[in-house]
Design a protein around this motif. Structure first.
Motif: not given
Lengths: 474, 366
Positions: B178-204
Motif C-alpha cells: 500500500f505504498g508504505s515504503l514509497g509511492v510506486v511510480v513505475s514498474v517493469c513487469l514480466k510478460l507472458w506469451p498467450l498460447p493459441p488456444a483457450g477453453a472454459t469447461v463447466t464441471v460438476d
C-alpha cells in the motif's frame, strides 16, 4: 565465559569445530575467495541457532551461514572472520501433499526434497545445476534459479513461509500456506538476502505436480545467432518451454570429451529445449520447436526417445562446469543477465573481450531468460593471469549492464560482485538497500560486508553503529 | 487551510471519483511526486495515493490532507515483446495495458476483469489474477520498481530483465505494501506469451478437474464451477475432452462479486471448499481452487467474526476489502496482527519517516 565455552555449553562439544584443518575446510565456498572461520558450529535446531545468534551478539562476533558451500560469490566465505554456522543438521522434511507444500530444514539438499516429494507426484521447481549438493537454505539465501526458472520463476516464487532467527535471537515464522499474508512481505525480502538479514532455519515451500509428460530436444546450429533467433521465435509462438539451454561450440566439445553423450561437436551452438505438460501438448510443442529450429538452419533435431536418453542430454548440460577441469585447473564465472534480444550482440562482445585478454572462454547459459554463464578457464598458478581474468570479468559485466542487463541472475552478489553494485545502482538506491540491512541487523552481525559495497549508507548523519571489536571474544 | 507552495499548487487537478481533500494533485513526473511528498513530510500532511479507486476500502485510514492522483503517470516507457518486459507508469489502467499487449499475444497476468484499476493500484493492494494458480501472483511479475519515499527520495531497485538477484528484492516488497515504503511510480513487469488456444469447461465440482495436471484456473462461484484451459489446440482439446464437461472456446473470466461489503478469505489451498462451506448464508463468492483465494461479497457483516475465527484457526485470514463507513465497529480490517509487526514498522520508518503515505492501511493500523 569465552566464546568457545559459550558455544560448547549450548551446542555440545561435538557440534563445535575449532581444529585448524576443520576451520580451513569451512573457510571457503566454491568461489575463489577464502576467509577465515573462527569456529564452525552445527546447530541441531532453530533454538540452537537462536542461542548461537545471541552468543555471537554478546561477543561481537559475526555469523556466516553455510549450506553446502556451492556458492560462487564468496557469500558463505567468512571473509571477515566469525562463526560459520553450518545448517547440515537442520534436515527435516515435512510434506503436506494436500496443500502441495513442505516445511523443509535449511540444510536439506535440493534434490533430496524433490526425491522425497516424488512419491506424492510432486517436486520442487528451482533446480540449480548444483542441485545434487546445494541446500534449500542456500537456495533461499541466493534466490537460486536453474534451468526451469523461465517457466516457473526463481526460488522466491516458491517460498511461502520462512522460519528465521533475527538479530535479537528471536525465532519468527513469516508467511504461511494461505496466500497473501497481510502486511509487508518480509519473507520475500529475506529470500535472496544472502544471510545478511537473519538466519533461515526452515522454509515452507511450494511443490508443483510432476508434469504428466515431457519432451526433451537437442538442436544443433551452424551459428550462435541461429540458435538465439530460434529461442526468440519459440517464445513468440506462445510457448514458454520448461527449459531453453544453450552451449557454444567450445563448451560442447569440452563436455563431449568428458561425457561422450553424443553431442554434436561440429555445431557452433547446441540448444537443449524441454517442454512439459499433457502428452498431446508436448508432442505438438516439440514438433513446432523442431520446425522453428530447422527453419533457422538447425542441422539435426534429436528428441530424447527414452528417459535414459533424456537424462544423458541433461547430464551434458549440468556437467558443464565439471567438464572445465580438463581444460584448466581453475575457472571463473559470471552470471550476468541481458535482455534476450541482446544475446547475439553480447555474445560477440564477450568473445572479443576474452580474446583481447588472451583467455579461454566458454559459454553455457539459460538462453530463455538471457542469463549468461561465461566461463573463463585458467591456471591460477600462471603469473598475472588472475588479474587478467578479473579485468575481463569486470568488462563482461559492464558490457551486460550497458545493454540493459543485470549483475547477477541467480548466483548472488556476495563479496565477489559487491563493488560492482555501483555500476548498477545510484548512491540513493544503494542507501535505501543499506537502510534495509540496518533495520534487520543494526550491529552488522550477519555476513558482514556482503552484497552492498562499503559506504552504501550515504546519508548517514552520525547514526551510532557499534564497531565489531577485533579480538574481543577470546 | 494549510499553505501549499506554488510548485505544489501548480500540480492541482480534479480527479474523477477521488475522495475529498484540501488539495488534489496529479503529478506528471517522479520528481513532482517527490516534491509533493517532501512537502507533505515537512508539514505532516497525510497523502492518499489514488489510482482507479477500485481498492480504496482496505484498512482504516484517517481522512487524507492531500489526494495524489497517478493518472498522469501512466505512460508506457518501453515494451520489448522479445524480452517479455514492459516498463510502465503506475497510473496506467490495466485494461488499457492488457488490450495493447494482446496485439503481440502477450499478457502481464494482472487481474482479468480490472474495471478502472491501475497497475500501481493492483500492485500496492497485492491484487492478483485469477490465473495465479498456474502463473503465480502479481508479486512474481514485478521485476523493477521506481518508488518515491515519504521523504522524497527516488529509489530504483531490481532490473529490466526477467531474472535478477542483484541486491535486496525491494520490487517484490511493493506488492501488498500500500505504498508504505514509497509511492510506486513505475514498474517493469514480466510478460507472458498467450498460447493459441483457450477453453472454459463447466464441471460438476473441483474434484472433476483432477484429470488435468495444471489447469490455468479452477474457479467456483455460487452456481457453477469452471475449469480454464490454455495451450496448443491439441492440448486444449485433449484436456477438455478428458474433463468431460460442457466446453466453450475462449476464456470467459468472471468479475469479482460485488456488494456493499467485500471480503477476502485466504486459506491453505486444500481448504478452499471447506472455506466456501463456512461462508454465511447469502454471500456471493468467487473462489480459486488450488490457491485458497476466496473473494466474497455480502449485504451485511453478520457472521464475520465466526468466519474469521475459523479462518485464523486453520492458518488463514479474513480481510475486509470494503465496508460502509463505521459499519464494522471494533472489527479489525485485517484480523490478528502478523508476526514481525515491529520489524514492519521499523522498515516503513526508514522509507516514510513521517508516515504520510496511505497511513492506516496496513495491519496494526500502520
Amino acid at each position: 565465559m569465552t566464546l568457545l565455552s559459550d558455544l560448547r555449553q549450548t551446542l555440545g562439544n561435538e557440534n563445535v569445530l575449532e581444529e585448524p584443518l576443520e576451520l580451513y575446510i569451512y573457510s571457503k565456498d566454491a568461489s575463489l575467495m577464502r576467509g577465515e572461520a573462527t569456529f564452525v558450529v552445527f546447530p541441531q535446531s532453530a533454538e540452537h541457532v537462536a542461542a548461537v545468534v545471541q552468543i555471537a551478539g554478546r561477543h561481537g562476533m559475526p555469523i556466516v551461514a553455510r549450506g553446502a558451500g556451492t556458492g560462487l560469490t564468496a557469500g558463505a566465505s567468512p571473509t571477515e572472520g566469525g562463526i560459520v554456522l553450518a545448517t547440515t543438521a537442520l534436515n527435516s522434511i515435512e510434506i503436506d501433499s494436500d496443500n502441495r507444500t513442505a516445511w523443509v530444514g535449511a540444510g536439506v539438499i535440493n534434490l533430496d526434497l524433490s526425491k522425497t516429494a516424488a512419491p506424492f507426484g510432486l517436486h520442487f521447481a528451482p533446480d540449480p545445476s548444483s542441485q545434487s549438493a546445494c541446500t534449500i537454505g542456500g537456495n533461499v539465501a541466493n534466490n537460486s534459479g536453474g534451468a526451469h526458472t523461465l517457466s516457473e520463476g526463481s526460488t522466491t516464487s516458491h517460498v511461502l513461509g520462512l522460519e528465521v532467527v533475527f538479530a535479537d535471537g528471536e525465532i519468527v515464522v513469516l508467511g504461511g500456506q494461505a496466500p497473501d499474508a497481510p502486511g509487508l512481505d518480509v519473507k520475500g525480502l529475506v529470500v535472496g538476502s544472502e544471510g545478511t538479514l537473519g538466519i533461515v532455519t526452515r522454509a515452507l515451500v511450494r511443490l508443483l505436480p510432476i508434469e504428466p509428460d515431457v519432451r526433451t530436444l537437442l538442436l544443433d546450429f551452424p551459428t550462435v545467432e541461429a540458435a538465439v533467433t530460434t529461442v526468440s521465435e519459440i517464445i513468440a509462438a506462445g510457448m514458454i518451454p520448461a527449459a531453453l539451454e544453450l552451449m557454444d561450440q567450445r563448451m560442447t566439445i569440452a563436455v563431449e570429451n568428458w561425457l561422450h553423450a553424443g553431442l554434436p561437436v561440429d555445431a557452433a551452438a547446441v540448444l537443449l529445449a524441454e517442454v512439459v505438460g499433457e502428452r498431446e501438448g508436448v508432442d505438438s510443442q516439440a514438433s513446432q520447436i523442431g520446425e522453428i529450429g530447422r527453419a533457422n538452419g538447425a542441422g539435426d533435431v534429436q528428441i530424447a526417445k527414452t528417459e535414459e536418453h533424456r537424462a544423458l542430454l541433461w547430464k551434458g548440460r549440468k556437467s558443464a562446469f565439471g567438464a572445465m577441469a580438463q581444460l584448466a585447473p581453475d575457472y571463473y564465472l559470471h552470471d550476468a543477465v541481458v535482455p534476450r534480444t541482446k544475446l547475439v550482440e553480447i555474445m560477440r562482445t564477450i568473445y572479443e573481450i576474452a580474446d583481447r585478454y588472451e583467455l579461454t572462454l566458454l559459454n553455457v547459459f539459460h538462453a530463455g531468460d538471457g542469463n549468461l554463464h561465461p566461463l573463463i578457464a585458467f591456471d591460477a598458478s600462471e603469473p598475472g593471469v588472475a588479474d587478467r581474468v578479473h579485468k575481463a570479468g569486470e568488462e563482461i559485466v559492464a558490457a551486460c549492464l550497458k545493454v540493459g542487463g543485470a549483475l547477477s541472475g541467480e548466483h548472488g552478489i556476495g563479496l565477489e560482485k559487491r563493488d560492482l553494485m555501483r555500476m548498477a545502482f545510484t548512491e540513493i538506491d544503494l542507501d535505501a538497500q543499506a537502510r534495509l540491512k540496518e533495520v534487520f541487523d543494526p550491529t552488522g552481525l550477519f555476513n558482514p560486508r556482503k552484497v552492498l559495497p562499503d559506504g552504501s549508507r550515504c546519508f548517514d548523519f552520525g547514526g551510532v553503529r557499534r564497531e565489531v571489536p577485533e579480538g574481543a571474544w577470546i | 487551510m494549510t499553505y501549499h507552495p506554488p510548485h505544489i499548487t501548480r500540480l492541482a487537478a480534479e480527479s474523477e471519483g477521488a475522495p475529498d481533500a484540501e488539495l488534489t494533485v496529479a503529478p506528471k513526473s517522479p520528481r513532482d511526486v517527490a516534491s509533493v511528498l517532501h512537502h507533505a513530510t515537512e508539514k505532516g500532511l497525510k497523502v492518499q495515493v489514488w489510482g482507479g479507486g477500485t481498492r480504496s476500502g482496505y484498512g482504516s485510514p484517517p481522512p487524507p490532507d492531500i489526494v495524489m492522483s497517478m493518472e498522469r503517470l501512466g505512460e508506457i516507457e518501453s515494451w520489448v515483446p522479445g524480452d517479455l518486459t514492459l516498463v510502465v507508469g503506475a497510473g496506467a489502467r490495466i485494461a488499457d495495458i492488457e488490450s495493447k499487449l494482446v496485439g503481440e499475444n502477450q499478457t502481464a497476468v494482472l487481474p482479468e476483469v480490472p474495471g478502472r484499476s491501475t497497475v500501481g493500484g493492483a500492485i500496492s493492494a497485492g491484487a492478483s489474477a485469477l490465473r495465479r494458480g498456474r502463473l503465480y501472483g502479481t508479486r512474481e511479475r514485478i521485476l523493477e520498481t521506481t518508488i518515491v519515499t515519504g521523504d522524497g527520495r527516488i529509489v530504483r531497485s531490481g532490473g529490466r530483465v526477467v531474472k535478477n538477484v542483484t541486491g535486496y528484492d525491494l520490487p517484490k516488497l511493493s506488492a501488498g505494501a500500500f505504498g508504505s515504503l514509497g509511492v510506486v511510480v513505475s514498474v517493469c513487469l514480466k510478460l507472458w506469451p498467450l498460447p493459441p488456444a483457450g477453453a472454459t469447461v463447466t464441471v460438476d465440482g473441483p474434484d472433476q478437474a483432477s484429470s488435468v495436471a495444471r489447469p490455468l484456473a479452477i474457479l467456483e462461484e455460487n452456481d457453477s464451477t469452471r475449469v480454464f484451459l490454455w495451450g496448443t489446440d491439441e492440448d486444449v482439446s485433449a484436456m477438455s475432452g478428458r474433463l468431460g464437461g460442457d466446453s466453450a472456446d475462449g476464456l470467459d473470466w468472471p468479475a469479482d462479486p460485488s456488494g456493499p461489503y467485500l471480503w477476502s478469505v485466504r486459506v491453505p489451498p486444500a481448504l478452499t471448499s471447506q472455506a466456501i462451506g463456512q461462508l454465511p448464508n447469502g454471500w456471493r463468492y468467487l473462489a480459486i481452487h488450488g490457491v485458497g483465494d476466496i473473494r466474497a461479497a455480502s449485504d451485511d457483516g453478520e457472521g464475520v467474526s465466526d468466519l474469521r475465527a475459523w479462518a485464523e484457526s486453520v492458518g488463514g485470514h479474513l480481510v475486509v476489502v470494503k465496508a460502509p463507513t463505521d459499519s464494522l465497529d471494533g472489527f479489525d480490517p485485517w484480523g490478528s496482527p502478523p508476526a514481525g509487526l515491529d520489524l514492519q514498522r521499523r522498515l516503513i520508518a526508514e522509507f516514510d519517516p513521517a508516515r504520510i503515505i496511505n497511513p492506516g492501511r496496513l495491519p496494526g493500523g500502520i
